[in-house]
Motif scaffolding. Sequence first.
Motif: not given
Length: 308
Positions: A273-280, A286-290, A300-308
């Motif tokens: 839960y601390l973030g990618d810096a603490f994940r194996c 992996l790749g998800m926010p803390a 959020s919807n913004r995070q689910l959508k790819a960057d335009a």
Amino acid sequence: MSSLDGITLTPGSTVLLLWAGDQMSANMQDVATSISEQVRSGSGGRIQLEHIDRLVMSSHPSSSFDLVISGLVNPFQTQHTTEILGELCRVLKPKGRLYAQELALPSGQNGRKSKDQLMSLLKLSGFVDIADAREVPLNDDEKQELKQSSDTASDVVLYRLGAQKPAYEVGSSSQLKLPFKPKPKPKVDDNVAKVWSLNSSDLMDADVDLVNEDDLLDEDDLKKPDPASLKVDCGGGAKKKKACKNCTCGLAEELDSGKKADTTKTSACGNCYLGDAFRCASCPYLGMPAFKSGEKIALSNRQLKADA
């Protein structure tokens, strides 16, 4: 014993005659006179007498003498040390000769050197062209005198040695000119060199077209992978899957319950839960926010959508 046979005396040369003992022998004057007559027949020739124990203290200039004769007078009291021989090499001129006589024993004992030790000392002192030591014959009076010496063994022999100073001054240096051929430079294709050449004007030229990174990707690279394909195969490709000991992909629960494991992801280390810096590398988060420990991850919807 005091014969000058085998000693080359050149008119005009400078000679250093060394003697040893407490007093000069009776033939000292005869030897000095004979040498002086031969060297003074030429311009600049001279002879100098010196006690062997005072040689170092005399501090003669370097390269002062053409010839040094030692042990020709009072040879039974003459002994050549490394210090004396080194000083004789210094005061001799380049290519100057040394003639020395000294008593020696076959095995070197009772304070006497052996024949081989005498020749070795000459080499260590810087002399070259060392002639093999030859035995000097003694007359009856000299044999009797030698026999009466309490510190002299019966098998002692009087040797005469000849050596030469090198053709250079001691301590001098000279640059060595070694033949050196530089390696030929490898031939480079001009067309190949032009491909890799890039100057500053090229970087500032507005007409230079740079490659767009997006053009390097095709349609397959832009497709999102199927989540099922990312699932770790703990069975290693076997027909019957087996969960590994510390399974975190849910296969262990699936095999225990006989159905698909719950989609809720669990942490093996407790720090996901601390973030990618603490994940194996195989962490399911992996790749998800803390996030806060124990809470459900919500994007959020913004995070689910790819960057335009």
